[in-house]
Design a protein around this motif. Sequence first.
Motif, PDB file in Angstrom:
ATOM      1  N   GLU A  38      13.232  29.506  58.908  1.00  0.00           N
ATOM      2  CA  GLU A  38      12.243  30.051  57.974  1.00  0.00           C
ATOM      3  C   GLU A  38      12.944  30.240  56.639  1.00  0.00           C
ATOM      4  O   GLU A  38      14.062  30.752  56.585  1.00  0.00           O
ATOM      5  CB  GLU A  38      11.727  31.386  58.500  1.00  0.00           C
ATOM      6  N   GLY A  94       8.992  32.561  53.763  1.00  0.00           N
ATOM      7  CA  GLY A  94       8.337  32.688  55.062  1.00  0.00           C
ATOM      8  C   GLY A  94       7.772  31.378  55.594  1.00  0.00           C
ATOM      9  O   GLY A  94       7.039  31.372  56.572  1.00  0.00           O
ATOM     10  N   THR A  95       8.099  30.269  54.955  1.00  0.00           N
ATOM     11  CA  THR A  95       7.624  28.963  55.419  1.00  0.00           C
ATOM     12  C   THR A  95       8.407  28.575  56.674  1.00  0.00           C
ATOM     13  O   THR A  95       9.634  28.522  56.640  1.00  0.00           O
ATOM     14  CB  THR A  95       7.843  27.885  54.326  1.00  0.00           C
ATOM     15  N   PRO A  96       7.701  28.331  57.772  1.00  0.00           N
ATOM     16  CA  PRO A  96       8.405  28.011  59.023  1.00  0.00           C
ATOM     17  C   PRO A  96       8.843  26.543  59.085  1.00  0.00           C
ATOM     18  O   PRO A  96       8.186  25.657  58.521  1.00  0.00           O
ATOM     19  CB  PRO A  96       7.355  28.304  60.095  1.00  0.00           C
TER      20      PRO A  96
END
Length: 148
Positions: free
Chosen positions: A56, A60-62
């Motif tokens: 991540e 917060g982008t997985p």
Amino acid sequence: MTTDTTQNRHAPVRFDTKIAVVLREDLETWQRLNVTAFLVSGLGTRNPEVVGEPYEDADGTPYLPMFRQPVMVFEATREGVTAAHRRALSRDLPRSVFTSDLFATGNDRDNRAAVRAVPADRLDLVGLAVYGPRNAVDKVLKGARMHG
């Protein structure tokens, strides 16, 4: 009692296992990259412990998880790859193979059929991936040199 977690966090991580790929030395660059990608793609399905946690970024982008340890890439002659394959089989280590026939196929079904059509000792191997205890993998790779 307190421990210095900063020091532990920066200490090198040592693995008692090894992920390794050995490629035939006469492959073109695009073939080396393609074969390596195909070979390692199966290791995590058979040995889920080799896959780490998802990634991540700060926003917060997985991202998908990757192997938890480095993949060591080696090269060898045709005979060296064949010998490594024989040693991997004798040690019953998890392995994947890529044969020269797979350069002419375009899908998984045809890839599997091409490998299935040839006995193990007659496969025209261009690459092999292997996973297992570090010392066993080192023995499988005897004679191969780091890809450079």
